[in-house]
Scaffold this active site. Structure first.
Site, mmCIF file in Angstrom:
data_model
loop_
_atom_site.group_PDB
_atom_site.id
_atom_site.type_symbol
_atom_site.label_atom_id
_atom_site.label_comp_id
_atom_site.label_asym_id
_atom_site.label_seq_id
_atom_site.Cartn_x
_atom_site.Cartn_y
_atom_site.Cartn_z
ATOM 1 N N ASP A 1 39.565 38.495 45.448
ATOM 2 C CA ASP A 1 38.436 38.900 44.538
ATOM 3 C C ASP A 1 37.625 37.482 44.133
ATOM 4 O O ASP A 1 36.438 37.767 43.703
ATOM 5 C CB ASP A 1 38.665 40.140 43.343
ATOM 6 N N ASP B 1 42.256 35.046 17.554
ATOM 7 C CA ASP B 1 41.905 34.186 19.357
ATOM 8 C C ASP B 1 40.360 34.199 19.815
ATOM 9 O O ASP B 1 39.965 33.464 20.758
ATOM 10 C CB ASP B 1 42.792 34.188 20.092
ATOM 11 N N ALA C 1 40.246 43.334 35.330
ATOM 12 C CA ALA C 1 40.185 42.028 35.635
ATOM 13 C C ALA C 1 40.350 41.122 33.833
ATOM 14 O O ALA C 1 41.974 42.287 33.288
ATOM 15 C CB ALA C 1 39.535 40.873 35.699
HETATM 16 P P1 NAP Z 1 43.050 33.029 38.801
HETATM 17 O O1 NAP Z 1 43.368 32.694 37.955
HETATM 18 O O2 NAP Z 1 42.797 32.719 40.380
HETATM 19 O O3 NAP Z 1 42.776 35.060 39.600
HETATM 20 C C1 NAP Z 1 43.133 36.173 38.945
HETATM 21 C C2 NAP Z 1 43.593 37.136 39.216
HETATM 22 O O4 NAP Z 1 42.745 38.007 38.847
HETATM 23 C C3 NAP Z 1 42.749 37.032 40.689
HETATM 24 O O5 NAP Z 1 44.403 37.753 41.258
HETATM 25 C C4 NAP Z 1 42.301 38.190 41.299
HETATM 26 O O6 NAP Z 1 42.207 38.768 42.737
HETATM 27 C C5 NAP Z 1 42.249 39.157 40.169
HETATM 28 N N1 NAP Z 1 40.820 40.116 40.152
HETATM 29 C C6 NAP Z 1 39.570 38.614 40.320
HETATM 30 N N2 NAP Z 1 38.994 39.893 39.662
HETATM 31 C C7 NAP Z 1 39.156 40.852 39.907
HETATM 32 C C8 NAP Z 1 38.303 42.435 39.000
HETATM 33 N N3 NAP Z 1 37.474 42.509 39.112
HETATM 34 N N4 NAP Z 1 39.659 43.275 39.212
HETATM 35 C C9 NAP Z 1 41.137 42.990 38.802
HETATM 36 N N5 NAP Z 1 41.905 41.420 39.377
HETATM 37 C C10 NAP Z 1 40.740 40.941 39.068
HETATM 38 O O7 NAP Z 1 40.912 32.990 39.098
HETATM 39 P P2 NAP Z 1 40.048 33.319 40.212
HETATM 40 O O8 NAP Z 1 40.035 34.323 41.604
HETATM 41 O O9 NAP Z 1 39.325 31.806 39.868
HETATM 42 O O10 NAP Z 1 39.300 34.642 38.928
HETATM 43 C C11 NAP Z 1 38.427 34.490 37.991
HETATM 44 C C12 NAP Z 1 38.753 35.704 36.964
HETATM 45 O O11 NAP Z 1 41.059 35.665 37.341
HETATM 46 C C13 NAP Z 1 38.399 35.937 35.907
HETATM 47 O O12 NAP Z 1 36.535 36.527 35.912
HETATM 48 C C14 NAP Z 1 39.499 37.060 35.203
HETATM 49 O O13 NAP Z 1 38.631 37.993 34.857
HETATM 50 C C15 NAP Z 1 40.505 36.540 35.516
HETATM 51 N N6 NAP Z 1 41.499 36.316 35.271
HETATM 52 C C16 NAP Z 1 42.201 36.915 34.299
HETATM 53 C C17 NAP Z 1 43.284 36.671 33.696
HETATM 54 C C18 NAP Z 1 44.515 37.052 32.801
HETATM 55 O O14 NAP Z 1 44.290 38.454 33.022
HETATM 56 N N7 NAP Z 1 44.781 37.283 31.872
HETATM 57 C C19 NAP Z 1 43.509 34.597 33.081
HETATM 58 C C20 NAP Z 1 42.719 34.448 33.276
HETATM 59 C C21 NAP Z 1 41.343 34.753 34.322
HETATM 60 P P3 NAP Z 1 42.473 37.993 43.932
HETATM 61 O O15 NAP Z 1 44.064 37.889 43.839
HETATM 62 O O16 NAP Z 1 42.477 38.883 44.871
HETATM 63 O O17 NAP Z 1 41.501 36.336 44.127
#
Ligand code: NAP
Length: 269
Positions: A48, A153, A165
Site C-alpha cells: 500500500d 501530541d 492506516a
Molecule cells: P511505513 O511506515 O513504511 O508503512 C506503514 C504501514 O501502513 C505499511 O504496513 C502499509 O502497508 C500500511 N498502510 C498504508 N496505507 C494503508 C491503508 N490505507 N490501510 C491500511 N494499512 C495501510 O509507511 P509507508 O509505507 O510510506 O506508508 C505511509 C503511511 O503509513 C501513512 O500514510 C500512515 O497512514 C502509515 N503510518 C502508520 C503508522 C502507525 O500506524 N502507527 C505510523 C506511521 C505511518 P504495506 O505494508 O502494504 O505497504
C-alpha cells in the site's frame, strides 16, 4: 483488444523487482506500451505504501489516470492483485472497458502568517500535525466556528481509505470508502479538569471543513501520507474532502469489509 499506455512504480525489494521485470515482458508481448510520462494506467508493485508513492507521483493527472496495485506480500487496501497473478492482470488490461471505482481524497491547504502563498496538497491516507517534544495547542474550527481548544501530541485527518492506516492506530474509526467524509482523530489529547477536548474521533461531511489554527511556534511537523513537511510561520491548516478523487481500474472487486477482516482479524475458527 484494448491497448493501453502503462506506467510502473515499483519498490526496491527483490520480489518487486522480479515482478516488475516480468510485467514489462508481458505488457510488451500483449502490445501495451510503457509510458512513464503520460500513462492511462499506473501500476504499483510493492505494498500500500508503494501505491501511496505512485499516487504522489501522478496526482496532477487524476482526471485521466487510473491506478492499479500489485502486492508482493499480503493483499492490501489499495492492492487487488498478487505478484503471481500478472498474466491474468495483463489479460484484464487487454479486455479493458474503462471500468473504474473512485475514492475520496483529502485537500490540505497550509496558510502562513506572513505574505507567503498558501500551499496545497492532496492526501490519499491522511495528514497529521504534531509538535516536537512539547504539547501542541491548537484551536479547532469546524466550518468557521471554534469547536474546541486542543492540547496534546497532535491530530490526524484521514480519508475513508486512510481510516485503516495511521488513523486506526490512534483509535479512529474504520470508515467505509463509499462515505464521502473526512475523519479527525486526536493523538494523545490532554483531558483533565482544566483542559477539555471531545476525546473521540469526529466524522465531518463533504461540504464542511476543519481548520486547525496554530500559535506562532516554529516546530510543527506536518505529514501528508508519507511526505514530511517542516515549515515555519504556519498560521493554520484547512482540511476538506477534495473535489478530485482517485480512480482505480476495477477489473475485480474485493469487498471493503473483507479487506478489513483479512488485514486485522484473520481467519475465524
Ligand atoms: P511505513 O511506515 O513504511 O508503512 C506503514 C504501514 O501502513 C505499511 O504496513 C502499509 O502497508 C500500511 N498502510 C498504508 N496505507 C494503508 C491503508 N490505507 N490501510 C491500511 N494499512 C495501510 O509507511 P509507508 O509505507 O510510506 O506508508 C505511509 C503511511 O503509513 C501513512 O500514510 C500512515 O497512514 C502509515 N503510518 C502508520 C503508522 C502507525 O500506524 N502507527 C505510523 C506511521 C505511518 P504495506 O505494508 O502494504 O505497504
Amino acid at each position: 483488444m484494448t491497448v493501453l499506455k502503462v506506467a510502473i512504480v515499483s519498490n526496491q525489494t527483490p520480489k518487486s523487482a522480479a515482478a516488475n521485470e516480468r510485467l514489462h515482458i508481458l505488457l510488451k508481448e500483449a502490445g501495451h506500451t510503457i509510458d512513464q510520462k503520460d500513462p492511462d494506467i499506473v501500476i504499483s508493485i510493492g505494498g500500500d505504501g508503494t501505491l501511496l508513492s505512485a499516487f504522489h507521483l501522478y496526482n496532477h493527472k487524476l482526471d485521466h489516470i487510473r491506478f492499479l496495485g500489485v502486492h508482493t506480500g499480503h493483499l492490501g487496501f489499495y492492492t487487488d492483485w498478487r505478484d503471481y497473478e500478472l498474466e491474468e492482470l495483463v489479460e484484464s488490461l487487454c479486455r479493458d472497458e474503462k471500468q473504474r471505482i473512485s475514492y475520496p481524497l483529502l485537500d490540505v491547504s497550509i496558510r502562513y502568517h506572513h505574505e507567503k502563498e498558501d500551499r496545497h496538497f492532496l492526501a490519499l491516507n491522511e495528514s497529521t500535525i504534531k509538535r516536537g517534544n512539547s504539547t501542541m495547542v491548537a484551536d479547532i474550527y469546524i466550518k468557521d466556528d471554534l469547536f474546541e481548544r486542543f492540547r496534546g501530541d497532535g491530530v490526524s485527518l484521514s480519508t475513508p481509505t486512510g481510516s485503516t492506516a495511521y488513523n486506526k492506530s490512534v483509535g479512529g474509526a474504520v470508515l467505509h470508502p463509499s462515505i464521502n467524509a473526512l475523519q479527525l482523530s486526536e493523538i494523545a489529547s490532554l483531558n483533565n479538569r482544566v483542559y477539555r477536548t471531545l476525546g473521540s474521533p469526529l466524522i465531518v461531511p463533504e461540504k464542511e471543513w476543519v481548520t486547525i489554527k496554530l500559535p506562532e511556534t516554529t516546530d510543527y511537523a506536518i505529514t501528508v501520507d508519507q511526505i514530511s513537511i517542516r515549515e515555519e510561520q504556519i498560521d493554520s491548516i484547512c482540511y476538506q474532502i477534495a473535489k478530485e478523487r482517485i480512480q482505480f481500474a476495477s477489473y475485480r472487486h474485493t469487498h471493503f469489509w473483507d479487506r478489513v477482516r483479512d488485514a486485522f482479524i484473520g481467519e475465524l475458527e
